[in-house]
Design an enzyme around this catalytic site. Structure first.
Site, PDB file in Angstrom:
ATOM      1  N   LYS A 115       0.831  -1.212   0.000  1.00 46.52           N
ATOM      2  CA  LYS A 115       0.000   0.000   0.000  1.00 46.52           C
ATOM      3  C   LYS A 115       0.860   1.254   0.000  1.00 46.52           C
ATOM      4  O   LYS A 115       0.478   2.265  -0.573  1.00 46.52           O
ATOM      5  CB  LYS A 115      -0.956   0.006   1.191  1.00 46.52           C
ATOM      6  CG  LYS A 115      -2.123  -0.939   1.008  1.00 46.52           C
ATOM      7  CD  LYS A 115      -3.293  -0.578   1.902  1.00 46.52           C
ATOM      8  CE  LYS A 115      -4.489  -1.459   1.602  1.00 46.52           C
ATOM      9  NZ  LYS A 115      -5.569  -1.308   2.582  1.00 46.52           N
ATOM     10  N   LYS A 197      -3.733 -10.332  -6.762  1.00 46.94           N
ATOM     11  CA  LYS A 197      -5.032 -10.554  -6.115  1.00 46.94           C
ATOM     12  C   LYS A 197      -6.107  -9.638  -6.702  1.00 46.94           C
ATOM     13  O   LYS A 197      -5.818  -8.484  -7.017  1.00 46.94           O
ATOM     14  CB  LYS A 197      -4.833 -10.246  -4.615  1.00 46.94           C
ATOM     15  CG  LYS A 197      -5.990 -10.506  -3.724  1.00 46.94           C
ATOM     16  CD  LYS A 197      -5.757  -9.904  -2.337  1.00 46.94           C
ATOM     17  CE  LYS A 197      -6.022  -8.418  -2.319  1.00 46.94           C
ATOM     18  NZ  LYS A 197      -6.228  -7.841  -0.984  1.00 46.94           N
ATOM     19  N   LYS A 200     -10.652  -4.632  -4.616  1.00 41.25           N
ATOM     20  CA  LYS A 200     -11.746  -3.694  -4.884  1.00 41.25           C
ATOM     21  C   LYS A 200     -11.244  -2.296  -5.234  1.00 41.25           C
ATOM     22  O   LYS A 200     -11.968  -1.506  -5.811  1.00 41.25           O
ATOM     23  CB  LYS A 200     -12.760  -3.653  -3.729  1.00 41.25           C
ATOM     24  CG  LYS A 200     -12.218  -3.360  -2.345  1.00 41.25           C
ATOM     25  CD  LYS A 200     -13.378  -3.227  -1.356  1.00 41.25           C
ATOM     26  CE  LYS A 200     -13.267  -3.979  -0.052  1.00 41.25           C
ATOM     27  NZ  LYS A 200     -12.082  -3.797   0.743  1.00 41.25           N
TER      28      LYS A 200
HETATM   29  P1  TYM Z   1     -10.752  -6.240   2.899  1.00 41.00           P
HETATM   30  O1  TYM Z   1     -11.810  -5.213   3.056  1.00 41.00           O
HETATM   31  O2  TYM Z   1      -9.620  -5.949   1.985  1.00 41.00           O
HETATM   32  O3  TYM Z   1     -11.390  -7.601   2.413  1.00 41.00           O
HETATM   33  C1  TYM Z   1     -12.478  -8.182   3.098  1.00 41.00           C
HETATM   34  C2  TYM Z   1     -12.338  -9.686   3.093  1.00 41.00           C
HETATM   35  O4  TYM Z   1     -12.259 -10.181   1.755  1.00 41.00           O
HETATM   36  C3  TYM Z   1     -11.113 -10.998   1.596  1.00 41.00           C
HETATM   37  N1  TYM Z   1     -10.579 -10.814   0.228  1.00 41.00           N
HETATM   38  C4  TYM Z   1     -10.368 -11.804  -0.640  1.00 41.00           C
HETATM   39  N2  TYM Z   1     -10.534 -13.137  -0.557  1.00 41.00           N
HETATM   40  C5  TYM Z   1     -10.238 -13.883  -1.645  1.00 41.00           C
HETATM   41  N3  TYM Z   1      -9.759 -13.352  -2.805  1.00 41.00           N
HETATM   42  C6  TYM Z   1      -9.565 -12.028  -2.933  1.00 41.00           C
HETATM   43  N4  TYM Z   1      -9.120 -11.513  -4.076  1.00 41.00           N
HETATM   44  C7  TYM Z   1      -9.875 -11.189  -1.810  1.00 41.00           C
HETATM   45  N5  TYM Z   1      -9.816  -9.846  -1.606  1.00 41.00           N
HETATM   46  C8  TYM Z   1     -10.246  -9.641  -0.350  1.00 41.00           C
HETATM   47  C9  TYM Z   1     -10.126 -10.503   2.641  1.00 41.00           C
HETATM   48  O5  TYM Z   1      -9.179 -11.488   2.982  1.00 41.00           O
HETATM   49  C10 TYM Z   1     -11.049 -10.167   3.791  1.00 41.00           C
HETATM   50  O6  TYM Z   1     -11.322 -11.317   4.555  1.00 41.00           O
HETATM   51  N6  TYM Z   1      -7.939  -5.832   6.984  1.00 41.00           N
HETATM   52  C11 TYM Z   1      -9.161  -6.394   6.466  1.00 41.00           C
HETATM   53  C12 TYM Z   1     -10.412  -5.895   7.153  1.00 41.00           C
HETATM   54  C13 TYM Z   1     -10.384  -6.079   8.646  1.00 41.00           C
HETATM   55  C14 TYM Z   1     -10.557  -7.313   9.314  1.00 41.00           C
HETATM   56  C15 TYM Z   1     -10.473  -6.967  10.700  1.00 41.00           C
HETATM   57  C16 TYM Z   1     -10.746  -8.626   8.887  1.00 41.00           C
HETATM   58  C17 TYM Z   1     -10.225  -5.117   9.561  1.00 41.00           C
HETATM   59  N7  TYM Z   1     -10.288  -5.626  10.820  1.00 41.00           N
HETATM   60  C18 TYM Z   1     -10.584  -7.961  11.678  1.00 41.00           C
HETATM   61  C19 TYM Z   1     -10.858  -9.612   9.897  1.00 41.00           C
HETATM   62  C20 TYM Z   1     -10.780  -9.271  11.250  1.00 41.00           C
HETATM   63  C21 TYM Z   1      -9.275  -6.014   5.000  1.00 41.00           C
HETATM   64  O7  TYM Z   1      -8.651  -5.122   4.535  1.00 41.00           O
HETATM   65  O8  TYM Z   1     -10.210  -6.687   4.322  1.00 41.00           O
END
Ligand code: TYM
Length: 331
Positions: A115, A197, A200
């Site tokens: 990032k 990956k 979004k």
């Molecule tokens: P975020 O918002 O990027 O993504 C949300 C969830 O989607 C999963 N994910 C994917 N899984 C498979 N293939 C992909 N291409 C893909 N892109 C995203 C992510 O692994 C995630 O589970 N840091 C986290 C948000 C967060 C969080 C937490 C998660 C904040 N606090 C506490 C669990 C527990 C994040 O950026 O997710």
């Protein structure tokens, strides 16, 4: 354990239109825990501002993410669905945990490195301490299981390290959580660059399929998906594009890789891409229909996020007071 139930926590950032990566890797797995576990599913808006956001869009996406949680099958009566910034205990615990997290371990986080490379003009302290806020989210509820995609594994390991470190000093304050990363769909790749990956925040529209994309758009995006120059639908090393499509098709249809290979024997990539698009669009249709109903009802979404936050705050306060007492604050 809280209320004699194992706790599950997960979060999604409202920082873009959610993709099928978010759906397959995380959200669609959430509802399986609702009956037996105490579940907290949070819209993590405070994480989102580590990258500059347009305020009106962030607000809109916060509602949308909550509506998508419900549209993907999460019943607000059986899960705590809420917005992170509505429960200030997350920020409070995050500050305390910052003082139990090492600069060196944060500097090793691959997401921080990625990032900061993408946001060279805004490498802020929040981006650096992002995993500490994530640890606070999880540890605040004495969480045992965290369903996430594979990209969050390193952050989960750091959460466990922080919990261990704190417990070693003060006794058993935190439950040490485990990631729940299912075998399939936890790493959906970009359709334009299948070695990275699906994200979004990708600016290339053709790289991502959004949960809310209409059917024709979904099919067009799959038709344009980058694949190799071959034509045989077969899962093999080096065929990242086709492997990704096979994974997606398998996730949406429940078919195994060998069933898929047999189904498309002798039929070429063109046919296969259309079939993937159709399977994806068909699976997302009920989610999209439910979403469009929910998003019109702002009052319902607001009352849901409020009761979710009230209930989450109740549990969060318990852990936070314990932590404050342990570190020596007058409470
Ligand atoms: P975020 O918002 O990027 O993504 C949300 C969830 O989607 C999963 N994910 C994917 N899984 C498979 N293939 C992909 N291409 C893909 N892109 C995203 C992510 O692994 C995630 O589970 N840091 C986290 C948000 C967060 C969080 C937490 C998660 C904040 N606090 C506490 C669990 C527990 C994040 O950026 O997710």
């Amino acid at each position: 354990m809280l209320d004699n139930k194992k706790v599950v926590f997960s979060g999604v950032q409202p920082s873009g239109n959610l993709t099928i990566g978010n759906y397959l890797g995380a959200i669609r797995n959430f509802s399986a825990f609702s009956e037996e576990h105490l579940c907290f599913y949070c819209v993590v808006d405070m994480h989102s501002i580590t990258v500059r956001q347009t305020p009106a869009e962030l607000r809109r996406r916060t509602y949308e993410t909550l509506a998508l949680y419900i549209a993907c099958g999460l019943d607000p009566m059986k899960n705590n669905l809420y917005v992170q910034s509505h429960v200030p205990a997350h920020a409070e615990l995050s500050w305390i945990l910052n003082c139990y997290t090492m600069f060196g371990e944060l500097a090793r986080m691959t997401q921080f490195k990625d990032k900061s490379a993408k946001n060279e003009t805004n490498i802020n302290a929040g981006l650096f301490t992002y995993p500490v806020l994530m640890a606070a989210d999880i540890l605040l509820y004495q969480t045992e299981l965290v369903p996430v995609g594979a990209d969050q594994k390193q952050h989960l390991e750091m959460t466990r390290d922080i919990a261990h470190r704190f417990n070693n000093i003060y006794g058993d304050v935190f439950v040490v959580p485990e990631p729940y990363i299912p075998a399939e769909g936890t790493r959906i790749m970009s359709l334009a660059e299948p070695t990275t990956k699906m994200s979004k925040s990708d600016e290339n529209e053709n790289a991502t399929v959004r949960i809310l994309d209409p059917k024709d758009v979904i099919i067009r995006k799959f038709k344009r998906a980058v694949t190799d120059s071959g034509s045989e639908v077969r899962f093999a090393e080096g065929k990242d594009g086709i492997n990704n499509l096979i994974t997606i098709y398998s996730c949406f249809t429940g078919k195994t890789v060998s069933e898929i290979e047999r189904e498309f024997e002798g039929r070429g990539y063109g046919d296969f891409k259309i079939a993937v698009g159709e399977a994806c669009a068909d699976a997302l249709k009920p989610v999209q229909e439910k979403f469009s109903e929910l998003i019109r009802d702002k009052a319902y979404l607001e009352s849901t996020m409020k009761s979710g936050a009230d209930s989450a705050s109740y549990y969060a306060r318990k852990t936070l007071s314990k932590v404050k007492r342990k570190v020596g604050f007058v409470i």
